[in-house]
Design an enzyme around this catalytic site. Sequence first.
Site, PDB file in Angstrom:
ATOM      1  N   LYS A 147      -2.668  15.065  66.404  1.00  0.00           N
ATOM      2  CA  LYS A 147      -2.352  14.278  65.200  1.00  0.00           C
ATOM      3  C   LYS A 147      -2.301  15.220  63.999  1.00  0.00           C
ATOM      4  O   LYS A 147      -3.300  15.473  63.324  1.00  0.00           O
ATOM      5  CB  LYS A 147      -3.415  13.196  64.995  1.00  0.00           C
ATOM      6  CG  LYS A 147      -2.916  12.043  64.154  1.00  0.00           C
ATOM      7  CD  LYS A 147      -1.873  11.251  64.900  1.00  0.00           C
ATOM      8  CE  LYS A 147      -1.295  10.129  64.058  1.00  0.00           C
ATOM      9  NZ  LYS A 147      -0.146   9.494  64.710  1.00  0.00           N
ATOM     10  N   SER A 192       3.798   6.694  66.465  1.00  0.00           N
ATOM     11  CA  SER A 192       2.550   6.309  65.810  1.00  0.00           C
ATOM     12  C   SER A 192       2.610   4.821  65.474  1.00  0.00           C
ATOM     13  O   SER A 192       2.713   3.995  66.370  1.00  0.00           O
ATOM     14  CB  SER A 192       2.300   7.184  64.584  1.00  0.00           C
ATOM     15  OG  SER A 192       0.919   7.225  64.291  1.00  0.00           O
TER      16      SER A 192
END
Length: 590
Positions: free
Chosen positions: A190, A389
């Site tokens: 991430k 996401s």
Amino acid sequence: MKEFIKHVLATIVGVFLFGIIIVAIGAMSIVGMISASQATKNVEENSVLVINLSGVMDEQSNGNFINNLMGANAGTEGLQETLNAIRKAKNNDDVKGIYMEAGAFSTDFASAQELRETLSDFKKSGKWIIAYADSYTQGAYYLASVANKVYINPAGMLDWHGLGSNPIFVKDLLAKFGIQMQVVKVGKYKSAPEMFTEDRMSDFSRQQTQAYIDGIWSNMCQGVADSRKVSIARLNQYADGLITFNDARDLVKKKLVDGLLYADQVKTEVKRLLKLEEDESIHQISVADMQNVKEKTKDGEQIAIYYAYGDIVDTPLEGGLFNSSHMIVGNDVCKDMEALMNDDDVKAVVLRINSGGGSAYASEQMWHQLSLLKQKKPVVVSMGGMAASGGYYMSCNANWIVAEPTTLTGSIGIFGMIPDRSQLLTQKLGIKFDEIKTNKNATMGTSARPMNAEELAYIAQYINRGYNLFRKRVADGRKLTIAQTEAIAQGHVFLGQDALKIRLVDELGGLDKAIAKAAKLAKLDEYYTSDYPGKSDFFDQLLAATEAGNYLDEQLRLGLGEYYEPFLLLKSMNQQNMIQARLPFFLNIK
């Protein structure tokens, strides 16, 4: 004196009446122009569809009538409108071919791939495509290479250099102002917060970025190689040798283009294909005109295509970066999904998503509403350039997911980001703070100091809970175990072609495949599609055009160039949800 007052009053009344007449005439003119722009268009025999590859191509045209009047939308038709125009042209006997003229063109790679596939399908009908440019950008050439003939100006250039990414890092810039970002994240891949906390890419970020730009470049080379009959190895050799700066005659020798022509000479070539005399005119029809070309009456049931693209936000953000950018507003999408759920005329929904994510909270709300919709009618997701996401969060429970090979998807992970402005306030500006409280954590989030370890631990618990929920949503929607989901989570970004192998998507293809699947799931033999949500009406556009700050925003965009969005992002950070499920803010792939 009476005569003077009488003349003054008469003048005032005259000016007032004159103003009313002018306003009435103006209103009638605008209504007339609107009606003309929406009137049914007839295609003349022996016509050519003209596609202008210039500007930024988004999912849809913004449909702004004010901008159309001012000429501000020239060359920026949306992907939806362009695909629709090509399909109509394919089935219209009066349209003989397509002329593409390329300029400074930009769109995401998956959208370019879908557009190229549609152009290729047009060619299979036996009709021709001619492409021309004074100079080709790399993306424009990828599209143009599908044409039967590709021409370039004798003094032009063809940009072919490969793909690269230059992520922007602003940690040191923020430090100069006494600001630092306090970040809590879940997922080693991430990488979105790295923009604010690092000065270079992490190993995990570098690894996944290299993987997806390699995959995108491979797809681009394969497409050009198939059309131009030039090997992929040779195309890479040309990129390494920066053929961009070669003499245009070399492009012909290397089979990248078919000839060197000036713009007026291309017209002669088009006339030859249309079997026209030199003094005859070419009947041209634009992408915008094709929207008003009547198709054969479509019978059957309705399939709704809902377009959701841009950053995911809880409520509309005001000012700066988001003035001119499209958004996925969680509250609005939920209301729209509820309306589609309750509309008995809609038999299935295709959700077209192009988003790198955003608010984790809004993503969860949309997931919930889409789950309710799915209970009543089939929901199929069509992924555009990105559905990652938060964009994947809202997709994962659909009945079926279709992605392009170069779609960026996955990135199952979230993070929290809290700005610490205490150094700016206390050291740079000299502001002093004192403190008094009733409980230990009563002043959590104060601007007087950064968050301490205990406070950050509470945030971490909240983030972890959100990540576990996201992961469970994916596991349930994709019929995977938690362990299987965790193995492909951790914020890892995948290309659509790789996501298919790990069951994050069901099929590769574009919007057409998603529509066909929705019809099959709804058991429809005959169907037609309708686009949602509807575009803003004229008066809403007029009010939006008069909002303060638009001129300053445009001047700032011109002045800052590629740095405009990062700087304006900083301005809008305090309007965004603290918990984010999103890709890096700016992929910056060129």
